[in-house]
Scaffold this motif. Structure first.
Motif, short mmCIF file in Angstrom:
data_model
loop_
_atom_site.label_atom_id
_atom_site.label_comp_id
_atom_site.label_asym_id
_atom_site.label_seq_id
_atom_site.Cartn_x
_atom_site.Cartn_y
_atom_site.Cartn_z
N ASN A 1 -0.59 0.59 1.65
CA ASN A 1 0.59 0.21 0.88
C ASN A 1 0.89 -1.29 0.92
OD1 ASN A 1 1.73 -0.07 3.48
ND2 ASN A 1 2.60 2.00 3.40
N ARG A 2 -0.01 -2.05 1.52
CA ARG A 2 0.16 -3.51 1.57
C ARG A 2 -1.22 -4.14 1.52
NH1 ARG A 2 0.62 -7.77 5.26
NH2 ARG A 2 2.27 -9.27 4.72
N ASP B 1 5.36 -10.80 -2.64
CA ASP B 1 6.64 -10.79 -1.93
C ASP B 1 6.51 -11.37 -0.53
OD1 ASP B 1 5.21 -8.69 -0.86
OD2 ASP B 1 6.86 -7.26 -0.90
N GLY C 1 -0.08 0.03 -7.74
CA GLY C 1 1.03 0.66 -7.04
C GLY C 1 1.41 0.05 -5.72
N ARG D 1 -4.89 2.35 -2.67
CA ARG D 1 -3.49 2.81 -2.75
C ARG D 1 -3.41 4.32 -2.69
NH1 ARG D 1 0.43 3.81 -1.34
NH2 ARG D 1 2.53 3.59 -2.22
N ARG E 1 -0.35 -4.85 -8.03
CA ARG E 1 0.91 -4.30 -8.52
C ARG E 1 0.64 -3.11 -9.44
NH1 ARG E 1 4.54 -6.04 -4.94
NH2 ARG E 1 5.13 -8.24 -5.14
N ASP F 1 3.51 -2.12 -3.43
CA ASP F 1 4.82 -2.77 -3.44
C ASP F 1 4.80 -4.09 -2.70
OD1 ASP F 1 6.07 -0.72 -4.87
OD2 ASP F 1 6.45 0.43 -3.03
N HIS F 2 3.92 -4.22 -1.71
CA HIS F 2 3.92 -5.40 -0.86
C HIS F 2 2.57 -6.10 -0.94
CE1 HIS F 2 7.77 -4.16 0.54
NE2 HIS F 2 7.31 -3.05 1.05
N ALA G 1 9.74 -6.89 3.15
CA ALA G 1 8.48 -7.53 2.78
C ALA G 1 7.78 -8.21 3.95
CB ALA G 1 8.73 -8.56 1.68
#
Length: 410
Positions: free
Chosen positions: A151-152, A221, A188, A146, A185, A190-191, A283
């Protein structure tokens, strides 16, 4: 073992593309796929281009080692910059897949991403994903990813039932993927996606509902759910042929799909591609949408496929041969094809019909339009979308998507 590469014309030694491939490039999104071909063990159903340490021993020497793999991929990223010349596009999506990318050090994944950023630049809202085996990451690893720009993350869960995982030769324990979601999560992300497989021999409807419940309860998500495909040459195919495990039939697959859509819809997940559900548009997996919409992507790594402006090519499969080509200053491309306008029309129908939005009816020819009318009458296409000039699948149509596509491409 991994499946065979397609036939094609030779790729130039420098990887150069015809001028037609770069025409209008600025108007198309650009993504990168980075293939990491290493696995700790080979799953019984897998025919991807992946290799265990045992399979690589003595077949590539130091060139096939994962210790210097990131440097080799970075060499191909730099080759991509040369081939694409003054292409002004920043990269919109990066997807690291495998294999098990997280068998590499987190710093290696971050360095490969850094090379893309240095050579091309990343869009401000770029989606950067890696696949991960639940047993190959921990909180520190996820935090390093992260902080390094990912970010995923997509975890291979497959099932929550131990006996189903055993048939698939999956090495993680039930419950670990769910804990991974919480760790991601906390780091950090988000997805977060969880991959599931349905239709494994010995799996019951109750097993499948339990897997869906465990996946959704973990709080991702995005969820991908794929029917098990038994590929020739895999350990699972051999076990089925010997009668050790039963083959799941298409009716069972259809029933499991209906259960998946029912459960995920009730949990607030919306389907946007036949095998993919997300809690919101944000998402969705943007990288996969590049594939489904025929955009441009460069696939780096052994066996990786690329597409730019109607030219599709694929790399040599073995990590040793791949590394040797780049070390020698040559493209690792094994073959390529130039898609005709008709090829691209057919591929748009094949891929975009899988999306919730469907395809413009204007893509269809006379026979395809007649087939669309029949599919509409049979409840396979949505009336509202048809009235607006699009062919879009109903739930029943999703169950028969391959057959609908075959009719529409005529």
């Amino acid at each position: 073992m991994p499946s065979a590469l397609p036939d094609g014309e030779p790729v130039p030694g420098d990887g150069a593309l015809p001028a037609s491939a770069l025409a209008g490039a600025a108007d198309r999104p650009l993504g990168f796929y980075l293939h990491v071909p290493y696995c700790a063990t080979r799953c019984g159903y897998c025919d991807f281009n992946t290799y265990t340490a045992t399979e690589l021993r003595g077949t590539g020497g130091v060139l096939a080692s994962r210790d210097n793999y990131a440097d080799t991929v970075i060499d191909e990223i730099r080759l991509a910059r040369k081939v694409l010349g003054d292409d002004p596009r920043e990269v919109r999506t990066v997807f690291v897949g495998g294999g098990t990318p997280t068998l590499l050090a987190a710093s290696d994944l971050v360095r490969m991403l850094g090379a893309i950023r240095d050579e091309f630049g990343l869009a401000a809202d770029a989606e950067v994903t890696t696949e991960a085996n639940p047993e190959s990451v921990d909180p520190a690893y996820l935090t390093a990813l992260r902080e390094g720009g990912f970010n995923r993350v997509s975890f291979g869960m497959q099932s929550a039932r131990q006996h189903v995982l055993k048939v698939l030769d999956r090495t993680h324990t039930p419950g670990r993927p769910e804990r991974c979601v919480a760790e991601a999560r906390a780091a950090g992300f988000d997805h977060v996606n969880l991959d599931l497989i349905y239709g494994t021999p010995g799996e019951s409807d109750e097993d499948w509902r339990a897997s869906l419940g465990a996946a959704l309860g973990a709080g991702p998500d995005h969820v991908s759910a794929y029917a098990l495909i038994v590929e020739e040459g895999t350990q699972l195919a051999r076990r089925i042929r010997r009668g050790e495990v039963p083959m799941t039939d298409d009716d069972v697959h259809a029933d499991r799909y209906l259960i998946a859509d029912e459960v995920m819809s009730a949990a607030g997940f919306d389907w946007y591609e036949v095998s993919n559900w997300a809690t919101s548009r944000a998402a969705r997996c943007l990288h996969n949408e590049l594939y489904w919409r025929g955009a441009d992507w460069w696939g780096a790594g052994p066996g990786a496929h690329s597409h730019v402006g109607g030219v599709r090519w694929w790399n040599v499969k073995h990590p040793g041969a791949y590394a040797a080509a780049l070390a020698g200053g040559r493209s690792p491309g094994a073959g390529r094809e130039l898609l005709s306008d008709e090829d691209r029309r057919v591929e748009r129908i094949l891929l975009e019909l899988r999306l919730k939005e469907g395809i413009p009816l204007a893509l269809l020819r006379e026979a395809g339009l007649a087939a669309a009318v029949r599919a509409l009458a049979e409840g396979l296409l949505r009336q509202g979308a048809y009235d607006e000039g699009r062919a879009a699948l109903t739930l029943q149509g999703r169950l028969l998507a391959d057959a609908v596509v075959r009719d529409l491409v005529d």
